[in-house]
Write a protein that holds these residues in place. Sequence first.
Motif, PDB file in Angstrom:
ATOM      1  N   ALA A  84       0.800  -1.224   0.000  1.00  0.00           N
ATOM      2  CA  ALA A  84       0.000   0.000   0.000  1.00  0.00           C
ATOM      3  C   ALA A  84       0.834   1.275   0.000  1.00  0.00           C
ATOM      4  N   THR A  85       2.145   1.165   0.261  1.00  0.00           N
ATOM      5  CA  THR A  85       2.958   2.371   0.375  1.00  0.00           C
ATOM      6  C   THR A  85       4.145   2.400  -0.573  1.00  0.00           C
ATOM      7  N   ALA A  86       4.349   1.350  -1.328  1.00  0.00           N
ATOM      8  CA  ALA A  86       5.459   1.338  -2.292  1.00  0.00           C
ATOM      9  C   ALA A  86       5.198   2.397  -3.362  1.00  0.00           C
ATOM     10  N   PRO A  87       6.235   2.862  -4.036  1.00  0.00           N
ATOM     11  CA  PRO A  87       6.021   3.847  -5.106  1.00  0.00           C
ATOM     12  C   PRO A  87       5.072   3.352  -6.193  1.00  0.00           C
ATOM     13  N   THR A  88       4.932   2.062  -6.324  1.00  0.00           N
ATOM     14  CA  THR A  88       4.051   1.478  -7.343  1.00  0.00           C
ATOM     15  C   THR A  88       2.685   1.088  -6.792  1.00  0.00           C
ATOM     16  N   TRP A  89       2.263   1.682  -5.685  1.00  0.00           N
ATOM     17  CA  TRP A  89       1.015   1.280  -5.030  1.00  0.00           C
ATOM     18  C   TRP A  89      -0.188   1.423  -5.954  1.00  0.00           C
ATOM     19  N   LEU A  90      -0.204   2.446  -6.778  1.00  0.00           N
ATOM     20  CA  LEU A  90      -1.356   2.656  -7.651  1.00  0.00           C
ATOM     21  C   LEU A  90      -1.390   1.616  -8.776  1.00  0.00           C
ATOM     22  N   VAL A  91      -0.238   1.256  -9.297  1.00  0.00           N
ATOM     23  CA  VAL A  91      -0.166   0.201 -10.318  1.00  0.00           C
ATOM     24  C   VAL A  91      -0.636  -1.121  -9.717  1.00  0.00           C
ATOM     25  N   ARG A  92      -0.204  -1.401  -8.499  1.00  0.00           N
ATOM     26  CA  ARG A  92      -0.621  -2.624  -7.818  1.00  0.00           C
ATOM     27  C   ARG A  92      -2.140  -2.639  -7.608  1.00  0.00           C
ATOM     28  N   HIS A  93      -2.690  -1.479  -7.273  1.00  0.00           N
ATOM     29  CA  HIS A  93      -4.146  -1.376  -7.093  1.00  0.00           C
ATOM     30  C   HIS A  93      -4.874  -1.677  -8.405  1.00  0.00           C
ATOM     31  N   VAL A  94      -4.373  -1.110  -9.499  1.00  0.00           N
ATOM     32  CA  VAL A  94      -4.993  -1.344 -10.811  1.00  0.00           C
ATOM     33  C   VAL A  94      -4.936  -2.828 -11.168  1.00  0.00           C
TER      34      VAL A  94
END
Length: 135
Positions: free
Chosen positions: A32-42
């Motif tokens: 939830a806090t990695a720089p890629t959190w939004l990509v992971r969410h998608v």
Amino acid sequence: MSVKRPNPAQWLWYAVGGKLPDRYREWVLHDATAPTWLVRHVIRRLVFMAPILAALYLVLAVMMNFDLTIVLVGLGLGVYAGMYYSLIFSTHSVDSRVTRHGYPDQYASQVRKALKQAERDRYNATWRNGGATSR
């Protein structure tokens, strides 16, 4: 010590909204806090939508013999609408996921904000305030 990752079956359960065992708490926070959190969410949302899209394709294109172009456009618009609303509520969704795993409310957002501020401070210290100047 490295963060323990869930196995693929556990990750699928997590991707569709399930709670992981407590031993994966740190991984959930990292997710939830990695720089890629939004990509992971998608990616999690696409995994959630995939079986629904497959079932709709099977019913509409295969069983009911609708025009393939219309079915694909409809499914594409469904993905677009689903991703649109998923991205609108991504911060709340990820914060809720972290809270479900035992962290305080909005903890992931606070951690992301602190990490971004630390990166900004590091950049400013290097390039704005204390770094080499060109004269």
